[in-house]
Enzyme design. Structure first.
Site, PDB file in Angstrom:
ATOM      1  N   ASP A  83       9.230   2.816  -0.203  1.00  0.00           N
ATOM      2  CA  ASP A  83       8.174   3.413   0.608  1.00  0.00           C
ATOM      3  C   ASP A  83       8.391   2.979   2.052  1.00  0.00           C
ATOM      4  O   ASP A  83       8.055   1.857   2.429  1.00  0.00           O
ATOM      5  CB  ASP A  83       6.794   2.984   0.099  1.00  0.00           C
ATOM      6  CG  ASP A  83       5.675   3.615   0.923  1.00  0.00           C
ATOM      7  OD1 ASP A  83       5.962   4.178   2.004  1.00  0.00           O
ATOM      8  OD2 ASP A  83       4.508   3.541   0.496  1.00  0.00           O
ATOM      9  N   LYS A 141       4.331   8.614   9.130  1.00  0.00           N
ATOM     10  CA  LYS A 141       4.118   7.979  10.434  1.00  0.00           C
ATOM     11  C   LYS A 141       5.131   8.431  11.498  1.00  0.00           C
ATOM     12  O   LYS A 141       4.945   9.491  12.076  1.00  0.00           O
ATOM     13  CB  LYS A 141       4.031   6.464  10.253  1.00  0.00           C
ATOM     14  CG  LYS A 141       2.807   6.135   9.361  1.00  0.00           C
ATOM     15  CD  LYS A 141       2.390   4.691   9.278  1.00  0.00           C
ATOM     16  CE  LYS A 141       1.048   4.582   8.577  1.00  0.00           C
ATOM     17  NZ  LYS A 141       1.039   3.912   7.302  1.00  0.00           N
ATOM     18  N   TYR A 188       0.858  -1.186   0.000  1.00  0.00           N
ATOM     19  CA  TYR A 188       0.000   0.000   0.000  1.00  0.00           C
ATOM     20  C   TYR A 188       0.889   1.229   0.000  1.00  0.00           C
ATOM     21  O   TYR A 188       1.840   1.311   0.788  1.00  0.00           O
ATOM     22  CB  TYR A 188      -0.890  -0.007   1.249  1.00  0.00           C
ATOM     23  CG  TYR A 188      -1.792   1.203   1.393  1.00  0.00           C
ATOM     24  CD1 TYR A 188      -2.831   1.436   0.497  1.00  0.00           C
ATOM     25  CD2 TYR A 188      -1.619   2.086   2.450  1.00  0.00           C
ATOM     26  CE1 TYR A 188      -3.663   2.544   0.646  1.00  0.00           C
ATOM     27  CE2 TYR A 188      -2.455   3.187   2.613  1.00  0.00           C
ATOM     28  CZ  TYR A 188      -3.473   3.412   1.704  1.00  0.00           C
ATOM     29  OH  TYR A 188      -4.298   4.499   1.870  1.00  0.00           O
TER      30      TYR A 188
HETATM   31  C1  LIG Z   1       0.387   4.425   5.957  1.00  0.00           C
HETATM   32  C2  LIG Z   1       1.099   4.209   4.683  1.00  0.00           C
HETATM   33  C3  LIG Z   1       0.969   5.079   3.592  1.00  0.00           C
HETATM   34  C4  LIG Z   1      -0.043   6.192   3.569  1.00  0.00           C
HETATM   35  O1  LIG Z   1       0.204   7.134   4.550  1.00  0.00           O
HETATM   36  P1  LIG Z   1      -1.012   8.104   5.009  1.00  0.00           P
HETATM   37  O2  LIG Z   1      -0.349   9.055   5.943  1.00  0.00           O
HETATM   38  O3  LIG Z   1      -2.019   7.199   5.657  1.00  0.00           O
HETATM   39  O4  LIG Z   1      -1.541   8.748   3.791  1.00  0.00           O
HETATM   40  C5  LIG Z   1       1.779   4.891   2.495  1.00  0.00           C
HETATM   41  N1  LIG Z   1       2.657   3.877   2.444  1.00  0.00           N
HETATM   42  C6  LIG Z   1       2.801   3.001   3.457  1.00  0.00           C
HETATM   43  C7  LIG Z   1       3.818   1.912   3.353  1.00  0.00           C
HETATM   44  C8  LIG Z   1       2.021   3.122   4.604  1.00  0.00           C
HETATM   45  O5  LIG Z   1       2.136   2.236   5.591  1.00  0.00           O
END
Ligand SMILES: *Cc1c(COP(=O)(O)O)cnc(C)c1O
Length: 433
Positions: free
Chosen positions: A241, A274, A146
């Site tokens: 990511d 995060k 994601y």
């Molecule tokens: C949480 C997450 C996102 C999206 O971040 P948001 O702040 O919720 O938009 C993107 N990539 C990864 C790997 C994530 O865990």
């Protein structure tokens, strides 16, 4: 009889009248596990307290940011000081430089970074930058990863390698995802074939290095080695990511772990979120200067944000990073995570229940399965009924794990030995035949 409006059920009923599904982010609605979501009134340290006054040991930590636990005194102090100085200026501040310098000092692959407000925004911007910098359109992602909800990334696999993906959301035209190729995670043959077919058109390959949106699946070292090799050979950018793994699995993020195993390894672009916001809306993307300087105002790739680099959010992120860079922080966090995971696996073994698990730093995952899954179909084939029953039994016992079998769990510095022991004891009771 109407539901008591002060209970979780009462609040959920009321929320559904004004907010679609009663929540502002779908997984909070407990659809995957069933039941009533807990409405949280407050949180401190390792605990959250719901609207009914029930306390939970929290292993979600707001889905990752709360690595210090809730309400860490140094973080609260920094935020309160920043609030008093002003909420938002729409002009540059020294604190943004400090945060950029702090992040760059911890992640050697970064020469420049830009701050944004959410992981979605950071991944979307990194994608545009990769396309702008390479002058190419096609992108590769992996099933089960994601990267937020930008249109081009809401895609599932097509019917074969020659075909591109299908949107996973209504409202995303097929044309918008026609350049997104979705491959199987950890599958070396597929990525080789994709580059053989499309190598000259691929702008970037985007990857969760430890896929927390499949609970916990590591990219194998041969897989990451192959991705690095293919991207370099074909002039595509490798994008890590690290929104979930960044500063959470190690101080240098997941890329520091791969750099130890693959000599000279670096991604070209990295995406963070995060933990770097410490619980406030803050995210970032960064990489080599030559690529980052393609961004406006220097270059032709447009990107902007009214609240980007917000003074309160940056204060929160800075205070968090300064705490977690104390010597031994991640070692202690990793040891606690391992103690908990070993305890959960031991409880399952005693009960004769098949469970597999893995952890790195302050992130962990467990599956009701004989072995650790290596890709998305394998994750989704683990025992869902058992997971859901376990989730609810633990919640009843005051332990809050993520409400879906494909979500990771998180340890914080605030969790005590006693919290971990209580969690393992609750798991023993929950798993008892
Ligand atoms: C949480 C997450 C996102 C999206 O971040 P948001 O702040 O919720 O938009 C993107 N990539 C990864 C790997 C994530 O865990």
């Amino acid at each position: 009889m109407s539901t008591d409006p002060k209970t979780n059920a009462g609040l959920f009923e009321r929320a559904q009248r004004t907010i679609p599904g009663g929540v502002n982010s779908p997984v909070r609605a407990f659809r995957a596990v069933g039941g009533t979501p807990r409405f949280i009134a407050s949180a401190r340290g390792a605990y959250m307290v719901d609207a009914e006054g029930r306390r939970y040991i929290d292993y979600i930590g707001s889905w990752g940011p709360m690595i210090l636990g809730h309400g860490h005194p140094a973080v609260l102090e920094a935020v309160q000081k920043a609030v008093a100085e002003g909420l938002s200026f729409g002009a540059p501040t020294e604190r943004e430089i400090e945060l950029a310098e702090e992040i760059l000092s911890l992640v050697p692959s970064l020469e420049q970074i830009r701050l944004v407000s959410s992981g979605t925004e950071a991944a979307m911007s990194a994608l545009r930058l990769a396309r702008g910098a390479t002058g190419r359109s096609k992108i590769v992602k992996f099933e089960g990863c994601y990267h937020g909800h930008a249109d081009a990334l809401l895609v599932k696999a097509g019917s074969g390698l020659a075909t591109f993906g299908h949107p996973t959301s209504a409202g995303v035209p097929a044309e918008v995802v026609q350049h997104t190729l979705v491959l199987e995670y950890n599958n070396l043959a597929q990525i080789e074939e994709a580059f053989a077919l499309h190598g000259r058109e691929i702008a970037c390959v985007m990857l969760e290095p430890i896929a927390g949106n499949m609970n916990f699946v590591r990219a194998s070292v041969p897989f990451v080695t192959k991705l690095r090799e293919l991207c370099s050979r074909h002039g595509a950018l490798l994008v890590f990511d690290e929104v979930m793994t960044g500063f959470r699995v190690a101080l240098g993020s997941a890329q520091s772990i791969y750099a130890k195993l693959i000599p000279g390894f670096e991604p070209d672009l990295s995406v963070f979120g995060k933990v770097i916001g410490g619980g406030m809306p803050l995210a970032a993307f960064g990489g080599k200067r030559a690529v980052m300087e393609q961004l406006a105002p220097l270059g032709p790739v447009y990107q902007a944000g009214t609240l980007s680099g917000n003074p309160v959010a940056t204060a929160c992120g800075l205070a968090t990073l300064r705490e977690i860079r104390q010597p031994g922080f991640h070692e202690a966090l990793a040891a606690k995570t391992k103690t908990l995971l070993d305890g959960l696996l031991g409880a399952a073994r005693e009960a004769g229940v098949a469970m597999a698990g893995d952890s790195e730093g302050g992130m962990f995952g467990f599956f009701f399965a004989d072995a650790l899954p290596q890709n998305y179909p394998a994750v989704m084939a683990t025992d869902k009924a058992r997971f859901n029953a376990f989730f609810h039994a633990m919640l009843e016992a005051g332990v809050y794990f993520a409400p879906a079998l494909y979500e990771a769990s998180f340890m914080s510095a605030a969790h005590s030995e006693a919290d971990i022991a209580a969690t393992i004891e609750a798991a023993r009771r929950a798993l008892k035949p």
